[in-house]
Design a protein around this motif. Structure first.
Motif, PDB file in Angstrom:
ATOM      1  N   ASP A  57       0.277  -1.403  -0.410  1.00 22.90           N
ATOM      2  CA  ASP A  57       0.089   0.742   0.270  1.00 22.90           C
ATOM      3  C   ASP A  57       0.772   1.491   0.187  1.00 22.90           C
ATOM      4  O   ASP A  57       1.452   1.845   0.459  1.00 22.90           O
ATOM      5  CB  ASP A  57      -0.957   0.110   1.204  1.00 22.90           C
ATOM      6  N   ASN A 100      -1.173  -1.998  -3.691  1.00 26.30           N
ATOM      7  CA  ASN A 100      -2.583  -1.338  -3.543  1.00 26.30           C
ATOM      8  C   ASN A 100      -1.973   0.551  -3.920  1.00 26.30           C
ATOM      9  O   ASN A 100      -1.039   1.114  -2.747  1.00 26.30           O
ATOM     10  CB  ASN A 100      -3.037  -1.057  -2.635  1.00 26.30           C
ATOM     11  N   ASP A 157     -11.814   0.309  -6.797  1.00 28.50           N
ATOM     12  CA  ASP A 157     -12.009   0.827  -5.445  1.00 28.50           C
ATOM     13  C   ASP A 157     -12.690   2.347  -5.497  1.00 28.50           C
ATOM     14  O   ASP A 157     -12.188   3.189  -6.158  1.00 28.50           O
ATOM     15  CB  ASP A 157     -10.656   1.145  -4.709  1.00 28.50           C
TER      16      ASP A 157
END
Ligand code: THG
Length: 293
Positions: A76, A97, A161
């Motif tokens: 991430d 991510n 997302d």
């Protein structure tokens, strides 16, 4: 199968930040062991909060985590250089991510993703910021999926997302993102849909109730993954139960298995109820409950 991404290793969390600053490996290892045990399919690793230290913090975290668990990691970071370094370090195929439609970020990430077999989260974000309507979100998702497929990324490896925004600032934000999920599910069959859920409750009290209720609604709209705290037993119980109720648990096998393992209990999973009833534990909860008398 629903894909749980464990969110706890994030330096925006005070305890994690302290552990990282002090290089307290035992704290991190204990945490990821618990997340793996609780059923995380991926463990998110975000080292972004200590400005200027992200690269070295991420390296340290990846070493420490991989000494202890085998669960694949969700890397991430908004920084392609950090992601490239992290990608070289991981033993299991990771989830990246993330990528988005922001021009600079996309241009830097595209060559990185070419030819790699990892999963990737595609944020419905562009240079103008967050999406402003469900239609806008779906348009962005379509653009992202088209671009990623052109790079050779398989649809089954893409986790869109839609970006969850607080319902406390605009009461239609939850409806907006649920409509977006329905649209993405319809227009882009085969893609996965994920996201951080806790943003929905930002600024409101009793957030866990909101987050849990929201996960049901989002799953019913077509979300099949979420970035959550897998140690929140009530959240995990809600997810399993919802999977069954939306027809994704043949013979209720997974639900029954979780009940037998003691992971789903109709009173035991709620935060407040037992402490209030018996007055034995949960001090902060007790105080909150007292306020209403
Ligand atoms: N989408 C994608 N990635 C993401 C997010 C997203 N990564 C980061 C974030 N959002 C999801 N991860 C977390 C990690 C921890 C917490 C919330 C989201 C958390 N928050 C506490 C709270 O909200 O009360 C406060 C922090 C603390 O404990 O100190 O724990 O949306 N793709």
């Amino acid at each position: 199968m629903f894909c749980v991404v464990g969110e706890r290793i994030n330096t925006s969390r005070k305890k994690v930040q302290e552990a990282v600053a002090e290089r307290d490996a035992a704290y991190i290892q204990e945490d990821v062991k618990k997340q793996q045990g609780a059923g995380a399919d991926f463990i998110d690793v975000n080292a972004g909060a200590r400005i200027g230290h992200e690269m070295e913090d991420m390296k340290w975290l990846l070493d420490v985590i991989q000494e202890t668990v085998t669960v694949p990691l969700c890397l991430d970071s908004p920084d392609p250089k950090v992601l490239e370094m992290a990608y070289q370090m991981v033993k299991e195929k990771p989830m990246i991510n993330s990528i988005s439609l922001e021009k600079e970020r996309y241009a830097a990430m595209a060559p990185f993703l070419k030819g790699k077999e990892c999963k990737v989260i595609a944020l419905c974000m562009d240079d103008s910021g967050m999406p402003e309507s469900a239609r806008d979100t779906v348009d962005r998702a379509e653009k992202l999926v088209r671009k990623l497929e052109d790079l050779g990324v398989k649809r089954d490896a893409i986790f869109v997302d839609p970006l969850v925004q607080p319902v406390g600032t605009d009461t239609l934000k939850a409806v907006m993102v649920m409509e977006a999920v329905k649209g993405i599910r319809k227009k882009l069959p085969g893609v996965h849909i994920t996201g951080g859920l806790s943003n929905i409750s930002f600024g409101l009290p009793q957030r866990k109730i909101i987050n849990r209720t929201f996960v049901c609604l989002m799953m019913s709209a077509g979300m099949d993954s979420a970035i959550i705290d897998p140690l929140d037993q009530a959240m995990m119980a809600t997810i399993k139960t919802t999977q069954m109720l939306i027809g994704k648990d043949d013979f209720c096998t997974e639900y029954l298995k979780a009940v037998r393992a003691g992971e789903i209990q109709q009173n035991g999973n709620a935060d407040c109820y037992p402490a209030q009833k018996h007055g034995t534990s949960g001090e902060s909860c007790f105080r909150l409950c007292d306020l209403s008398h």
